[in-house]
Design an enzyme around this catalytic site. Structure first.
Site, PDB file in Angstrom:
ATOM      1  N   HIS A   1     -11.367  -6.223   7.827  1.00 22.81           N
ATOM      2  CA  HIS A   1     -12.101  -5.694   6.773  1.00 22.81           C
ATOM      3  C   HIS A   1     -13.538  -5.138   6.967  1.00 22.81           C
ATOM      4  O   HIS A   1     -14.472  -5.312   6.213  1.00 22.81           O
ATOM      5  CB  HIS A   1     -12.544  -7.086   6.086  1.00 22.81           C
ATOM      6  CG  HIS A   1     -11.380  -7.899   5.552  1.00 22.81           C
ATOM      7  ND1 HIS A   1     -10.633  -8.734   6.295  1.00 22.81           N
ATOM      8  CD2 HIS A   1     -10.731  -7.884   4.362  1.00 22.81           C
ATOM      9  CE1 HIS A   1      -9.614  -9.387   5.567  1.00 22.81           C
ATOM     10  NE2 HIS A   1      -9.448  -8.687   4.309  1.00 22.81           N
TER      11      HIS A   1
ATOM     12  N   GLU B   1       0.983  -1.202   0.075  1.00 25.20           N
ATOM     13  CA  GLU B   1       0.006  -0.139  -0.017  1.00 25.20           C
ATOM     14  C   GLU B   1       0.713   1.234   0.060  1.00 25.20           C
ATOM     15  O   GLU B   1       0.286   2.374  -0.583  1.00 25.20           O
ATOM     16  CB  GLU B   1      -1.026  -0.124   1.376  1.00 25.20           C
ATOM     17  CG  GLU B   1      -2.172  -0.993   1.102  1.00 25.20           C
ATOM     18  CD  GLU B   1      -1.805  -2.308   1.562  1.00 25.20           C
ATOM     19  OE1 GLU B   1      -2.769  -3.331   0.897  1.00 25.20           O
ATOM     20  OE2 GLU B   1      -0.601  -2.559   1.790  1.00 25.20           O
TER      21      GLU B   1
END
Length: 270
Positions: free
Chosen positions: A185, A115
């Site tokens: 998540h 990321e």
């Protein structure tokens, strides 16, 4: 048969009965939990006419509206590129499905699982003059890129005295809970970025808003973070304009008029 044998049979049947009862209770609990998770959010569709005459309409859910926005961005801007983990085959939520086939591997491509690298590459691409549309696969994993976004992207224009900027950068990320995503998540990190001067943070409430706001972000002269509520990807359906349109950033919608001196409710996101 001895009395001991009878006691053992009775005890065994009692244990079996308890096991069956526990299984029934567990099954019932799972059904109740599933129903709760499935119905914790109810989507109320927007009406396209509320945003003016935006042309022909087509029924779309949220991920299809986002796909349509990126399709238009790539078609109207030759410098635009789309990249992120697994975007080449369409992404885990299918937001980029078909775009690599249409625009080629040079403009729609996968990145390593990094990321920080995705954000850093997006900043560099935008500084060089291209339009960067970066995807972080889940907003929960945006934190390794936090330094790049907060210390580099947000400050680039200011620290260079407006000589340079990475305003042609948009970072997309699915966010929020859907009921079964667990800790990594289900997060909503918008507050961290909303307190950072130099970044614009956008969360659409439905497909019409998603398409218009995403196109606005992509064309915005400042870096944007576009967070997409996962629960809306398939559950939210609007009749969305098929063509190219944008919606203003930083402007609230009045959904219900009332007396401000008595009651004021401000909401964001879904």
């Amino acid at each position: 048969m001895s009395s001991i044998g009878l006691v053992r049979i009775a005890s065994s049947k009692l244990i079996q009965s308890k096991i069956i009862l526990q299984r029934c209770k567990l099954k019932q609990a799972v059904q109740i939990t599933s129903a709760r998770h499935a119905s914790f959010f109810t989507y109320h569709p927007d009406k396209a006419e509320d945003f003016g005459d935006l042309g022909e309409l087509k029924e779309m859910n949220l991920f299809k509206a986002i796909n349509s926005a990126m399709d238009i961005a790539l078609a109207t801007d030759d410098s635009a590129i789309l990249f992120g983990e697994d975007v080449g085959f369409g992404g885990v939520f299918r937001c980029s499905v078909g775009l690599q086939d249409k625009y080629g591997r040079q403009r729609v491509f996968n990145t390593p699982l990094c990321e920080q690298g995705i954000a850093g590459f997006a900043i560099g691409v935008a500084c060089a003059g291209s339009t960067a549309i970066a995807e972080i696969q889940f907003a929960d994993y945006i934190y390794p890129a936090f330094d790049q976004l907060v210390n580099e992207a947000a400050k680039y224009r200011y620290r260079s005295g407006n000589l340079f900027n990475c305003g042609k950068m948009t970072v997309r990320a699915p966010c929020g809970a859907v009921g079964h995503g667990a800790v990594y998540h289900s997060q909503s990190p918008e507050a961290y970025f909303a307190h950072t001067p130099g970044l614009k943070v956008v969360i659409p409430r439905g497909p019409i808003k998603a398409k218009g706001l995403l196109l606005s972000c992509i064309r915005e002269p400042d870096p944007c973070i576009f967070l997409e509520p996962k629960v809306l990807y398939r559950s939210a359906v609007d009749k969305v304009p098929e063509g190219d349109y944008t919606l203003p950033l930083g402007k609230a919608d009045i959904l219900i008029e009332g007396n401000m001196s008595r009651f004021l409710k401000v909401t964001e996101g879904k």
